[in-house]
Scaffold this motif. Sequence first.
Motif, mmCIF file in Angstrom:
data_model
loop_
_atom_site.group_PDB
_atom_site.id
_atom_site.type_symbol
_atom_site.label_atom_id
_atom_site.label_comp_id
_atom_site.label_asym_id
_atom_site.label_seq_id
_atom_site.Cartn_x
_atom_site.Cartn_y
_atom_site.Cartn_z
ATOM 1 N N UNK A 1 0.874 -1.178 0.000
ATOM 2 C CA UNK A 1 0.000 0.000 0.000
ATOM 3 C C UNK A 1 0.910 1.226 0.000
ATOM 4 N N UNK A 2 0.405 2.372 -0.440
ATOM 5 C CA UNK A 2 1.253 3.572 -0.405
ATOM 6 C C UNK A 2 1.747 3.843 1.013
ATOM 7 N N UNK A 3 3.002 4.201 1.105
ATOM 8 C CA UNK A 3 3.666 4.377 2.395
ATOM 9 C C UNK A 3 2.964 5.430 3.251
ATOM 10 N N UNK A 4 2.569 6.521 2.631
ATOM 11 C CA UNK A 4 1.895 7.583 3.372
ATOM 12 C C UNK A 4 0.576 7.084 3.944
ATOM 13 N N UNK A 5 -0.148 6.281 3.193
ATOM 14 C CA UNK A 5 -1.417 5.734 3.676
ATOM 15 C C UNK A 5 -1.184 4.852 4.909
ATOM 16 N N UNK A 6 -0.128 4.057 4.883
ATOM 17 C CA UNK A 6 0.209 3.226 6.036
ATOM 18 C C UNK A 6 0.559 4.059 7.260
ATOM 19 N N UNK A 7 1.295 5.149 7.049
ATOM 20 C CA UNK A 7 1.651 6.034 8.163
ATOM 21 C C UNK A 7 0.411 6.721 8.727
ATOM 22 N N UNK A 8 -0.502 7.156 7.863
ATOM 23 C CA UNK A 8 -1.732 7.805 8.333
ATOM 24 C C UNK A 8 -2.571 6.820 9.143
ATOM 25 N N UNK A 9 -2.652 5.581 8.682
ATOM 26 C CA UNK A 9 -3.388 4.562 9.438
ATOM 27 C C UNK A 9 -2.731 4.311 10.793
ATOM 28 N N UNK A 10 -1.409 4.321 10.821
ATOM 29 C CA UNK A 10 -0.664 4.116 12.060
ATOM 30 C C UNK A 10 -0.953 5.249 13.042
ATOM 31 N N UNK A 11 -0.953 6.483 12.569
ATOM 32 C CA UNK A 11 -1.246 7.638 13.425
ATOM 33 C C UNK A 11 -2.691 7.591 13.898
ATOM 34 N N UNK A 12 -3.613 7.243 12.998
ATOM 35 C CA UNK A 12 -5.032 7.167 13.367
ATOM 36 C C UNK A 12 -5.273 6.066 14.393
ATOM 37 N N UNK A 13 -4.422 5.052 14.392
ATOM 38 C CA UNK A 13 -4.545 3.962 15.352
ATOM 39 C C UNK A 13 -3.904 4.260 16.693
ATOM 40 N N UNK B 1 -0.715 5.824 17.007
ATOM 41 C CA UNK B 1 0.726 6.053 16.829
ATOM 42 C C UNK B 1 1.565 5.314 17.859
ATOM 43 N N UNK B 2 1.106 4.149 18.287
ATOM 44 C CA UNK B 2 1.864 3.351 19.259
ATOM 45 C C UNK B 2 3.158 2.856 18.636
ATOM 46 N N UNK B 3 4.259 3.156 19.263
ATOM 47 C CA UNK B 3 5.566 2.706 18.793
ATOM 48 C C UNK B 3 6.224 3.630 17.784
ATOM 49 N N UNK B 4 5.582 4.734 17.433
ATOM 50 C CA UNK B 4 6.206 5.661 16.479
ATOM 51 C C UNK B 4 7.339 6.413 17.161
ATOM 52 N N UNK B 5 8.453 6.481 16.473
ATOM 53 C CA UNK B 5 9.611 7.203 16.968
ATOM 54 C C UNK B 5 9.799 8.468 16.143
ATOM 55 N N UNK B 6 10.779 9.252 16.490
ATOM 56 C CA UNK B 6 11.024 10.526 15.804
ATOM 57 C C UNK B 6 11.258 10.320 14.315
ATOM 58 N N UNK B 7 11.961 9.263 13.944
ATOM 59 C CA UNK B 7 12.226 8.999 12.532
ATOM 60 C C UNK B 7 10.936 8.700 11.769
ATOM 61 N N UNK B 8 10.000 8.026 12.405
ATOM 62 C CA UNK B 8 8.719 7.737 11.765
ATOM 63 C C UNK B 8 7.928 9.015 11.513
ATOM 64 N N UNK B 9 7.967 9.946 12.465
ATOM 65 C CA UNK B 9 7.286 11.231 12.284
ATOM 66 C C UNK B 9 7.943 12.030 11.163
ATOM 67 N N UNK B 10 9.261 12.035 11.122
ATOM 68 C CA UNK B 10 9.979 12.724 10.050
ATOM 69 C C UNK B 10 9.651 12.099 8.698
ATOM 70 N N UNK B 11 9.602 10.785 8.640
ATOM 71 C CA UNK B 11 9.276 10.072 7.412
ATOM 72 C C UNK B 11 7.859 10.413 6.946
ATOM 73 N N UNK B 12 6.934 10.517 7.884
ATOM 74 C CA UNK B 12 5.561 10.899 7.545
ATOM 75 C C UNK B 12 5.534 12.307 6.961
#
Length: 71
Positions: free
Chosen positions: A25-37, A39-50
């Motif tokens: 799936x598109x990477x951005x869509x996966x990140x948005x789903x992760x945040x909507x869920x 954002x458990x386990x998201x680190x600074x690099x994940x936020x920067x990547x988003x």
Amino acid sequence: MTFFNDWRIIILLCLTLGLAPFYPEPHLWGKIKWIAGGANGMEAMDWFDTLWHLLPFLLLVRLIFVKFIKK
């Protein structure tokens, strides 16, 4: 600053950098789903990547605002 005002470049960025990688799936869509869920386990690099994958779409919204709404 013509780079930020060129429709072709901004749309190309949205379709490539904004959505890459495409599979499964598109990477951005996966990140948005992760945040909507939660954002458990998201680190600074994940936020920067988003933010990095969201940037072309922010440029597109800016361009729409500058070209149509501001007139």
